[in-house]
Scaffold this motif. Sequence first.
Motif, short mmCIF file in Angstrom:
data_model
loop_
_atom_site.label_atom_id
_atom_site.label_comp_id
_atom_site.label_asym_id
_atom_site.label_seq_id
_atom_site.Cartn_x
_atom_site.Cartn_y
_atom_site.Cartn_z
N ASP A 43 14.56 -11.90 -45.73
CA ASP A 43 15.06 -13.25 -45.55
C ASP A 43 16.58 -13.25 -45.75
O ASP A 43 17.20 -12.22 -46.00
N ASN A 44 17.19 -14.43 -45.62
CA ASN A 44 18.66 -14.55 -45.71
C ASN A 44 19.20 -13.96 -47.01
O ASN A 44 20.18 -13.21 -47.01
N GLN A 45 18.58 -14.32 -48.13
CA GLN A 45 19.08 -13.88 -49.42
C GLN A 45 19.02 -12.36 -49.55
O GLN A 45 19.96 -11.73 -50.04
N GLU A 46 17.92 -11.77 -49.12
CA GLU A 46 17.78 -10.32 -49.22
C GLU A 46 18.83 -9.61 -48.38
O GLU A 46 19.41 -8.61 -48.81
N VAL A 47 19.08 -10.12 -47.18
CA VAL A 47 20.09 -9.51 -46.31
C VAL A 47 21.48 -9.61 -46.95
O VAL A 47 22.23 -8.64 -46.97
N CYS A 48 21.79 -10.77 -47.49
CA CYS A 48 23.10 -10.96 -48.14
C CYS A 48 23.27 -10.00 -49.31
O CYS A 48 24.35 -9.43 -49.50
N LEU A 49 22.22 -9.81 -50.09
CA LEU A 49 22.29 -8.90 -51.23
C LEU A 49 22.44 -7.45 -50.78
O LEU A 49 23.25 -6.70 -51.33
N LEU A 72 10.64 -18.41 -38.33
CA LEU A 72 9.25 -18.80 -38.55
C LEU A 72 9.26 -19.94 -39.55
O LEU A 72 9.77 -19.78 -40.67
N ASN A 73 8.76 -21.09 -39.14
CA ASN A 73 8.76 -22.27 -39.99
C ASN A 73 10.16 -22.60 -40.50
O ASN A 73 10.37 -22.82 -41.69
N ARG A 74 11.11 -22.59 -39.60
CA ARG A 74 12.51 -22.93 -39.89
C ARG A 74 13.16 -22.00 -40.91
O ARG A 74 14.13 -22.36 -41.57
N LYS A 75 12.63 -20.81 -41.06
CA LYS A 75 13.23 -19.82 -41.95
C LYS A 75 13.52 -18.57 -41.12
O LYS A 75 12.71 -18.16 -40.31
N ASN A 76 14.69 -17.97 -41.34
CA ASN A 76 15.09 -16.80 -40.57
C ASN A 76 14.67 -15.51 -41.28
O ASN A 76 14.78 -15.40 -42.50
N TYR A 77 14.23 -14.55 -40.47
CA TYR A 77 13.86 -13.24 -40.97
C TYR A 77 14.55 -12.18 -40.13
O TYR A 77 14.77 -12.36 -38.94
N TYR A 78 14.87 -11.07 -40.78
CA TYR A 78 15.62 -9.98 -40.15
C TYR A 78 14.86 -8.68 -40.37
O TYR A 78 14.35 -8.44 -41.45
N LYS A 79 14.85 -7.83 -39.34
CA LYS A 79 14.23 -6.52 -39.50
C LYS A 79 15.13 -5.65 -40.37
O LYS A 79 16.34 -5.61 -40.19
N LEU A 80 14.49 -4.95 -41.30
CA LEU A 80 15.24 -4.05 -42.17
C LEU A 80 15.98 -3.01 -41.34
O LEU A 80 17.13 -2.68 -41.63
#
Length: 103
Positions: A43-49, A72-80
């Motif tokens: 998620d956004n926070q994990e990517v930023c960290l 998904l459900n107004r939340k962004n996800y990124y592939k590792l």
Amino acid sequence: MEVIAIQKSTFDGLENELKELLEMTESATQKYSTIFKQEKWLDNQEVCLIMNITKRTLQTYKDKGLLSFSSLNRKNYYKLSDVQALLKVGQPYKANENGLTDE
């Protein structure tokens, strides 16, 4: 504390509707479970960290098309793997101490 009394038939109807909603939610998420099992998503926070960037810098990456994402459900996800690839080539827009990006 406020107590509200309702008829048993009304309560049973509400309970049935909640069960149907739960079933619909579970069936909707089953479609996506294989996608999330194939690869690690962040998620956004994990990517930023991981990238040591601000949320604004992450938004710049998305706006410029440097980092793809899925919503998904107004939340962004990124592939590792996409995050790791961007880290490997270097971060073109890095936040400075004020949280602003240098271009």
